[in-house]
Write an enzyme that holds these catalytic residues in place. Sequence first.
Site, PDB file in Angstrom:
ATOM      1  N   GLU C 120       0.825  -1.199   0.000  1.00 10.97           N
ATOM      2  CA  GLU C 120       0.000   0.000   0.000  1.00 10.97           C
ATOM      3  C   GLU C 120       0.862   1.254   0.000  1.00 10.97           C
ATOM      4  OE1 GLU C 120      -3.430  -0.160  -0.347  1.00 10.97           O
ATOM      5  OE2 GLU C 120      -2.784  -2.215  -0.746  1.00 10.97           O
ATOM      6  N   LYS C 251      -8.606 -14.611  16.794  1.00 16.58           N
ATOM      7  CA  LYS C 251      -8.827 -14.194  15.405  1.00 16.58           C
ATOM      8  C   LYS C 251     -10.098 -13.381  15.214  1.00 16.58           C
ATOM      9  CE  LYS C 251      -5.299 -16.632  13.763  1.00 16.58           C
ATOM     10  NZ  LYS C 251      -4.848 -17.172  15.059  1.00 16.58           N
ATOM     11  N   ASP C 325       1.579 -13.995  13.380  1.00 18.58           N
ATOM     12  CA  ASP C 325       0.354 -14.592  12.839  1.00 18.58           C
ATOM     13  C   ASP C 325      -0.516 -13.430  12.343  1.00 18.58           C
ATOM     14  OD1 ASP C 325      -1.955 -15.940  12.271  1.00 18.58           O
ATOM     15  OD2 ASP C 325      -2.060 -17.004  14.190  1.00 18.58           O
ATOM     16  N   HIS C 416     -13.837  29.048   2.298  1.00 17.30           N
ATOM     17  CA  HIS C 416     -13.378  29.770   1.122  1.00 17.30           C
ATOM     18  C   HIS C 416     -11.971  29.367   0.716  1.00 17.30           C
ATOM     19  CE1 HIS C 416     -12.498  31.842   4.842  1.00 17.30           C
ATOM     20  NE2 HIS C 416     -11.393  32.266   4.256  1.00 17.30           N
TER      21      HIS C 416
END
Lengths: 426, 426, 426, 426
Positions: C120, C251, C325, C416
Amino acid sequence: MASSAEKTRNRLKNIGSFDIIEKLKENLNKNSDTEKDRLPIELKITEEGTTERRNFIYSETGKTLPLLYGEHSFNNLNTLEGNIENFIGMSMIPTGVIGPLRVTGTDDNGDFYIPLATSEGALVASYHRGAKACYLAGGATSICLVEGVQRSPVFKFNTIVELGSFLSWVLPLTDHFRHITENTSRYAKLIDLKANIEGNHLILIFEYSTGDAAGQNMVTLCTDEICQYILEHAPVKPEFWFIESNYSGDKKATAYSFSNVRGKKVTAEIILPESIITSVLKTTARAMAEYWRTSTVGVIQSGAIGAQGHIANGLTALFIATGQDVACISEAAVGITRMEEKEDGALYASVTLPNLIVGTVGGGTALPTQKECLELMDCAGEGKARKFAEICGAVVLAGELSIAAALSSGHFTGAHKKLGRKKVKS
Amino acid sequence: MASSAEKTRNRLKNIGSFDIIEKLKENLNKNSDTEKDRLPIELKITEEGTTERRNFIYSETGKTLPLLYGEHSFNNLNTLEGNIENFIGMSMIPTGVIGPLRVTGTDDNGDFYIPLATSEGALVASYHRGAKACYLAGGATSICLVEGVQRSPVFKFNTIVELGSFLSWVLPLTDHFRHITENTSRYAKLIDLKANIEGNHLILIFEYSTGDAAGQNMVTLCTDEICQYILEHAPVKPEFWFIESNYSGDKKATAYSFSNVRGKKVTAEIILPESIITSVLKTTARAMAEYWRTSTVGVIQSGAIGAQGHIANGLTALFIATGQDVACISEAAVGITRMEEKEDGALYASVTLPNLIVGTVGGGTALPTQKECLELMDCAGEGKARKFAEICGAVVLAGELSIAAALSSGHFTGAHKKLGRKKVKS
Amino acid sequence: MASSAEKTRNRLKNIGSFDIIEKLKENLNKNSDTEKDRLPIELKITEEGTTERRNFIYSETGKTLPLLYGEHSFNNLNTLEGNIENFIGMSMIPTGVIGPLRVTGTDDNGDFYIPLATSEGALVASYHRGAKACYLAGGATSICLVEGVQRSPVFKFNTIVELGSFLSWVLPLTDHFRHITENTSRYAKLIDLKANIEGNHLILIFEYSTGDAAGQNMVTLCTDEICQYILEHAPVKPEFWFIESNYSGDKKATAYSFSNVRGKKVTAEIILPESIITSVLKTTARAMAEYWRTSTVGVIQSGAIGAQGHIANGLTALFIATGQDVACISEAAVGITRMEEKEDGALYASVTLPNLIVGTVGGGTALPTQKECLELMDCAGEGKARKFAEICGAVVLAGELSIAAALSSGHFTGAHKKLGRKKVKS
Amino acid sequence: MASSAEKTRNRLKNIGSFDIIEKLKENLNKNSDTEKDRLPIELKITEEGTTERRNFIYSETGKTLPLLYGEHSFNNLNTLEGNIENFIGMSMIPTGVIGPLRVTGTDDNGDFYIPLATSEGALVASYHRGAKACYLAGGATSICLVEGVQRSPVFKFNTIVELGSFLSWVLPLTDHFRHITENTSRYAKLIDLKANIEGNHLILIFEYSTGDAAGQNMVTLCTDEICQYILEHAPVKPEFWFIESNYSGDKKATAYSFSNVRGKKVTAEIILPESIITSVLKTTARAMAEYWRTSTVGVIQSGAIGAQGHIANGLTALFIATGQDVACISEAAVGITRMEEKEDGALYASVTLPNLIVGTVGGGTALPTQKECLELMDCAGEGKARKFAEICGAVVLAGELSIAAALSSGHFTGAHKKLGRKKVKS
């Protein structure tokens, strides 16, 4: 796409419309006078005080509440029909009053006296103090943003392929379902139909507006009629179905209802100037904002849904007094409270209640003392539910301000400072 | 390690002790007679029916409830002291009765008539039906497993290093804190002290047993005394502190309290034979188990805390009738319901309520009708809180059975089957 | 009570002990020199840049990483035994480096170069910027507070009475279970045993320390041995049981693990002076604090567990690089980030990670490039897990600072003001 | 109303359309041949086994994977541009293969070999076993139901009245925002715009379809363009705004995304006949259903979002192998698993993944080994994302079946039965 945007606009018509915003601004201008006499708080309960308050309320509102006051006794059993079975008597709940609470809403605006039925000491006094701060600051703005009550039947199929065939047939029928709804109830309108699929389970989420009723029974009846039609005509039949999949959030706090709406979603806000925080709440905006930040991190760690202080306290007392379905506190007491210090020592505070299940007709709203209490706020009967919801928002805001003030003042101390003994209500 | 195991044993002393288990077995044996006359359900409210029920209750329990029945009027204002401020009158809530509900608990066992104050039609009838099924099946087993009420002050430091110095000093003082607790309250006992650290925020979680009171105010007072001591003597002072970090779960549903305890944790179970499911609940164990499974997946998708049907309904009605802090429904109505079909067509069902904040002294328990309602169940005053909590568990179980039966019967149909029109309460 | 306090003290021994606090203070004093050459960021990937970085890392750490650099090729299949089945090849993940990240921990302190494996874009650059800010401010304090890995078998009984008999027998056996644990594993120690009851379901929560391994398999083996003993000897047998009730949070993100610990609980903090916020992060403490407050209310509304920005980004990249893991990101990426403006324009920021399942032995830590990456931080092998966890905390803190800066700067504008086009990573 | 129903139909076009359902039925018919040679599982890693598998994969798919196999070395640094900064080398992750996994989807159907990159022993073997059971039962049905990626900027106003003025102006502009989106990105399409109000905070939720890319950066760029337009033209300016309110669920498990969609929502199901459960999974449908029910009550008590076993394991391994944004496991590993025993001893099982953020173009999908792994499943490049998502669903289903079988078999014992020593992966 256009249709989706249109839908969002329809759903947010209270806030996303120029007319309503203009009405709000107008109402805000009206609410600038704060010279009105105030109800004095009485911690000790006396005959004299009670009489004085009753007179005060009469002089302010023109209301007598003979059943609540115990001046008339209740003896008309058949008015209880539909509210209770195996009736044996009437439980009596002590009821106090707070106010005036000034509310600027989209529906109405004005100063209200709020009945709170509770047995928890300090609750009424605490909310009264918050109401006073709001009143002196010009009143809370409270807006009912969205409305919708859901019923969510579940249909189970052999396989997801059968589910798909069923769904392909059912989705184009929403106009017909709207028609069934109109034939079943005078008040309910079907405003949305969504589908949720999990394996061979299909949940259809029917969302209705329910007029001025809380509406849970109404939406059950309409959904049952629709389901009858579906089951008779569907080309693919489900293995079984249930009228409620336990997805609708009825009588429970759920993340789903919290991020959508259940009943009415109301947001209320106020800006309290420094002087009122000091004089009424005995603390500072900084201390309150510090408490808000710290307690928000605390409540996140507790795994709550939403983040707030003691919304349940005032809301429960108001629900009992006004004949709401009190068990809905489970979902209605979910919300967000926010407090921020402003540059000039003022405090910005808001509460948001996405699951406010309330009504001014049906349920317990016509019961003896309940009707009187709704009338005290000019909230009895048709055309009043949105107004009542906006009052609920302002009441909750008053309570959140008061408890944050209590928790931040005095205790917001350096370590060497001696603490005062103080009973904290929550 | 040994100490930790010991602690677990202490906390679970009700269920993890041979003596209690023997008592339970004995109580189970006693509860085998089901010949008692039963209270008939009356949906329409009549003078005659009301009188008949009052007579029936007198004959079964020897109790008259003159204030609830409206035979005496309430006029002793000073009994309201500490329960309300700005008092103006008494809200009246229709109250029905269900029973006998047979309960086998660790504290007591027997047949009880349960007062439910509500304005929601069908609620009392539904819970009564569930109670009847339980009674005929020999009664529910209901066990109060653990007790504990928390107050969670937060202390903020400049850095986590200062926090560590403070914590190193404070943790060895628990014996002294226990001593402070004993000097502050006759009832409260400090049973645990835990610490939660997030950056420079330290939350100390003080957990107390509170005798027969719900105890929220008691634990606030004790914790305040302890904090005064801490702030006076700590070698490192916090930047600021608050008596409550919003971590304790007071008046809100939280995952933390759900997986621990808040007030009392009760679990109740029953095995309903096939014949009773058919005759009383008009459905089958399979249909109920199917409904349970389907609705559990539904409620998981809604993002609820726990998984149950309509615990809030019965519990709220019982809380109102008996002077509990009704706002605590927010947390008390969180729980787990489970239903399983057994090999022989019977149904196993259980409910677990980890956050049952209830008391039989203090709060609203001494109010006029509330005291009568507690007395009806022989639950007024000291030594009764555990028993009352176990009754709460059984009431909730009855309600969960009844709604699951309603939702699974009739509607558990193939698609070609015509549906009956039925008003579903929840 | 004393035993409970002792337990809390044992569990918090890192932070609740004077010795550790003294060590921390000492380490804090050491970390005052910031003259070290810094690794320049390179957004475009070139041969020259890569070579330069490798040389820089060698000069700073003395480490060559021949397998990661592709200078040696991997061909020792049997080193993969126990890590993979049906092996076909090696997936290659681009790996960048950030640093120096200065960390003051309870275990070690110093300047670290952190390998991050990701695909990424912008992630490494963003974390590097955060690391630079932390370094210039003297480094992050990062403390491993508590450790514990759970395995939670469930036992089902006919009735809760049988469950109670079983529990009464099992609870006094914890010393014996500790003994079984010692005989089963060289590393695991049983540190706690808790029980959770829901109807006739009993979950026993065995909590272990697992040395320098992440430990999930270790605790499964130990718990299985204990359960074998239980099933052989228990006077009341369960109907059935499972080694894992799905309560342990393995998990998955769960509120239970979030409010307890799973693996290691780490908290890290830093105070960034105004000058560094301006020069490195290109924003202000006020803007960052405003962003924190606003986004915290946003994430509460999303129904997240905890409240943080993009913990998962850096932690996943570090887990992949170091043989952790990676699926445990589900639970490890849960946490709390907090940012506050201080009086002098400085920013206080902290992150808290209660579910950091990491190890420096076992699992994938001995794999070719993974071992090199652990060695780069002097975190390979025994005695390093706590240090590695503290580094994880500091890495996450760097990433949270950088994203909050990106989101608050430039975009923290009046209406603005023209916006710059900026790719935001998260 | 019509428009809302239309929207629901559009969103569910994959499942709620007759054409798709017909395609599915056709695909189901095709998937009836199960004579294909199967890949043998190898627990020990050998040269011979590795070569044999590579040959087998070539013979089945015609694919060589030279970079994954280490036959070519990677040396084309500029292909890493946009994926990494401060590059130093390539982390190597052991990669195994499972299959054939037979998948019947709406997009494609067939038998697939799935690459899994992990260092966790037993994971590949476990998923392979599940895949075998699915294959022998005729394959899993897997359907991508809905798609959508969100970006959720927040705008803060002085008061809710100003917010209302802004909202009234912004809501009618959705057609224009769609136009801006088309000009900003070739792939993104704006499919929905929702608004969430909390006090003076307005969150606008822009939802996009993103073609075959995961799309997080794409939706950031489009939303930024839209916000520029808004800020330039809005008649009422916000006090400040941020491009992301932390409401969108990016890189975190949230209840909001779980009950909506983030990326792709996929549901997959299978019916396993008794014979396959016995021969491949070594257990029974009853035991697996019992395990499912028990562990679902367990995971509810843990406060998880959703209810599943170890979705994260297989999904993480597949994400690493195929160049997905692995940090998105935080949200992607949230889901629902369901298992039910059928009358004839068969098992119905399904998984539902509402937050599957995946792509077949962009991100890491063109990296060396990642592209090979996507090609192995014929999932590289445009037009493949939906297919890949459906394969993900089937992989997860295989893994859930395998772990439930492991946990229910052997351990589903009476107490007197001796247990086998077994390493449980999860």
